[in-house]
Design an enzyme around this catalytic site. Structure first.
Site, short mmCIF file in Angstrom:
data_model
loop_
_atom_site.label_atom_id
_atom_site.label_comp_id
_atom_site.label_asym_id
_atom_site.label_seq_id
_atom_site.Cartn_x
_atom_site.Cartn_y
_atom_site.Cartn_z
N ILE A 188 -0.71 -1.67 -5.95
CA ILE A 188 -1.32 -2.20 -7.17
C ILE A 188 -1.59 -1.08 -8.17
O ILE A 188 -2.14 -1.32 -9.23
CB ILE A 188 -2.63 -2.96 -6.88
CG1 ILE A 188 -3.56 -2.10 -6.01
CG2 ILE A 188 -2.34 -4.29 -6.20
CD1 ILE A 188 -4.94 -2.70 -5.81
N TYR B 149 -13.68 -1.74 9.16
CA TYR B 149 -12.31 -1.22 9.27
C TYR B 149 -11.78 -1.47 10.69
O TYR B 149 -10.70 -2.04 10.87
CB TYR B 149 -12.35 0.27 8.96
CG TYR B 149 -11.03 1.00 9.08
CD1 TYR B 149 -9.95 0.69 8.24
CD2 TYR B 149 -10.87 2.04 10.00
CE1 TYR B 149 -8.76 1.39 8.34
CE2 TYR B 149 -9.69 2.74 10.09
CZ TYR B 149 -8.63 2.42 9.26
OH TYR B 149 -7.45 3.11 9.35
N GLY C 61 0.83 -1.22 0.00
CA GLY C 61 0.00 0.00 0.00
C GLY C 61 0.85 1.25 0.00
O GLY C 61 0.48 2.28 0.56
N1 LIG Z 1 -4.32 8.13 6.98
C1 LIG Z 1 -4.79 8.06 8.20
O1 LIG Z 1 -5.33 9.02 8.73
C2 LIG Z 1 -4.63 6.79 8.98
C3 LIG Z 1 -4.96 6.77 10.34
C4 LIG Z 1 -4.84 5.60 11.06
C5 LIG Z 1 -4.35 4.46 10.43
N2 LIG Z 1 -4.04 4.48 9.12
C6 LIG Z 1 -3.58 3.25 8.48
O2 LIG Z 1 -2.37 3.44 7.77
C7 LIG Z 1 -2.36 2.64 6.58
C8 LIG Z 1 -2.10 3.54 5.39
O3 LIG Z 1 -3.14 4.48 5.32
P1 LIG Z 1 -3.25 5.51 4.12
O4 LIG Z 1 -3.95 6.69 4.67
O5 LIG Z 1 -1.93 5.68 3.47
O6 LIG Z 1 -4.26 4.74 3.16
P2 LIG Z 1 -4.57 5.02 1.62
O7 LIG Z 1 -5.96 4.60 1.36
O8 LIG Z 1 -4.14 6.39 1.26
O9 LIG Z 1 -3.58 3.99 0.91
C9 LIG Z 1 -3.80 2.61 0.90
C10 LIG Z 1 -3.07 2.00 -0.28
O10 LIG Z 1 -3.35 0.61 -0.30
C11 LIG Z 1 -3.38 0.22 -1.65
N3 LIG Z 1 -4.08 -1.05 -1.83
C12 LIG Z 1 -5.41 -1.29 -1.87
N4 LIG Z 1 -5.65 -2.57 -2.15
C13 LIG Z 1 -4.45 -3.17 -2.30
C14 LIG Z 1 -4.04 -4.50 -2.62
N5 LIG Z 1 -4.93 -5.47 -2.86
N6 LIG Z 1 -2.73 -4.77 -2.67
C15 LIG Z 1 -1.81 -3.80 -2.45
N7 LIG Z 1 -2.13 -2.51 -2.17
C16 LIG Z 1 -3.44 -2.22 -2.09
C17 LIG Z 1 -4.09 1.36 -2.36
O11 LIG Z 1 -3.82 1.34 -3.74
C18 LIG Z 1 -3.52 2.58 -1.62
O12 LIG Z 1 -2.43 3.13 -2.32
C19 LIG Z 1 -3.72 1.92 6.55
O13 LIG Z 1 -3.56 0.63 7.05
C20 LIG Z 1 -4.58 2.74 7.47
O14 LIG Z 1 -5.54 1.95 8.08
C21 LIG Z 1 -4.16 5.62 8.37
#
Ligand SMILES: NC(=O)c1ccc[n+]([C@@H]2O[C@H](COP(=O)([O-])OP(=O)(O)OC[C@H]3O[C@@H](n4cnc5c(N)ncnc54)[C@H](O)[C@@H]3O)[C@@H](O)[C@H]2O)c1
Length: 307
Positions: free
Chosen positions: A28, A134, A1
């Protein structure tokens, strides 16, 4: 990701620290030219175990930062896909980390708590009964990681992040996204419609702090960790409060409120996050408060909307 909101910035920080070619980004998505030029990028679907295995073996990987997920609001729109990506995907990386003795980081979230948790403040250890897929997948991740640690000695590390605010990458469909959108709308149109009520308090963090907490946490020697899962945070505010802070820069900003389904999610989440254990046990300390974060966001985004 790696191409999401957190991964893009993290790759930059880690490459500065450990060398451009020692950090491989994967996702991806088709990468931009800038991403391809910034260092190694590989296609990897979290649901394809063989593909992940090949990547680990061929590149002699020793740490995994597992970011792929469907976030809270997006997950509610497609529960079967959220179960696959967030739960099956986690099983794949966990098994991989166990087989190849990798250090693995899995982020959790304030969304791993629910209405029965103490919400102000929410301590590191308390009841967790989240009401979104989630949150359910994140509690599952925390528990499975800790189980693998105790059972197999897996070096599993997890930080629970609040809403992360950043200017160079877009948020991925979470409940705290309004706190990013407000900057774009304020600078572009001077008008902002918020999908949460004005007094909805949620914990937040500026991305620089979030990424630094992750880097500091991952670099700790295993014996320095008393626990595998920690709350981290930096601030806590309501839409009304961030509006006031943004109005210091954009005094004519007009705001209206039209709560949607995300209000219900926010109402079940922590209002204030207690990260005292991270502070005490590995010296976690944020640098940005609300005004500091707003100043830097406005400074970063103003040129984009100057006409
Ligand atoms: N951004 C926030 O505020 C926040 C807060 C708490 C926790 N998190 C956690 O941090 C992590 C990253 O968050 P983010 O904000 O960068 O999320 P995001 O949605 O911006 O990015 C997620 C990425 O995962 C990729 N993805 C989706 N399906 C996939 C697959 N099958 N194989 C490989 N990649 C795949 C997507 O293409 C995307 O680029 C997540 O686990 C999220 O739960 C984020």
């Amino acid at each position: 990701g790696g191409l999401g909101q957190l991964g893009t910035g993290l790759a930059k920080v880690l490459r500065q620290k450990y060398g451009k070619n020692n950090v491989i980004m994967s996702d991806i998505l088709k990468p931009s030219k800038e991403v391809v030029e910034s260092g190694p990028y590989i296609f990897a679907d979290i649901l394809d175990f063989k593909c992940l295995q090949e990547m680990v073996v061929n590149n002699r990987i020793d740490w995994i930062i597992h970011f792929s997920a469907l976030l809270s609001a997006v997950g509610e729109q497609n529960v079967p896909l959220a179960i696959r990506v967030n739960i099956e995907g986690l099983h794949n990386v966990m098994e991989l980390a166990k087989q190849y003795r990798l250090r693995i980081f899995v982020p959790s979230t304030i969304g791993a708590f629910g209405p029965e948790s103490p919400r102000n403040p929410t301590p590191n250890l308390c009841i967790q009964r989240p009401k979104t897929i989630y949150g359910v997948s994140k509690v599952h991740g925390e528990l499975l990681g800790e189980y693998y640690y105790h059972k197999f000695g897996l070096d599993f590390r997890c930080l629970r992040f609040p809403g992360v605010i950043s200017s160079d990458t877009n948020p991925g469909g979470g409940t705290t996204d309004y706190a990013v959108q407000i900057f774009h709308d304020a600078l572009k149109t001077r008008q902002f419609q918020c999908y949460l009520k004005p007094d909805t308090r949620l914990p937040m963090m500026y991305i620089t702090d979030a990424l630094r907490s992750l880097c500091e946490f991952m670099a700790l020697p295993p014996e320095a960790l008393k626990q595998r899962t920690y709350n981290v945070t930096a601030m806590s505010f309501t839409p009304e409060e961030i509006v006031k802070s943004v109005q210091r820069h954009v005094p004519d900003l007009q705001v209206s409120y039209a709560p949607d389904s995300r209000q219900q999610i926010a109402d079940s989440w922590p209002q204030v996050f207690d990260d005292s254990e991270a502070r005490a046990e590995w010296n976690w300390k944020p640098q940005y408060d609300i005004d500091g974060m707003v100043d830097i966001m406005v400074e970063a985004l103003r040129p984009k909307y100057k006409n």
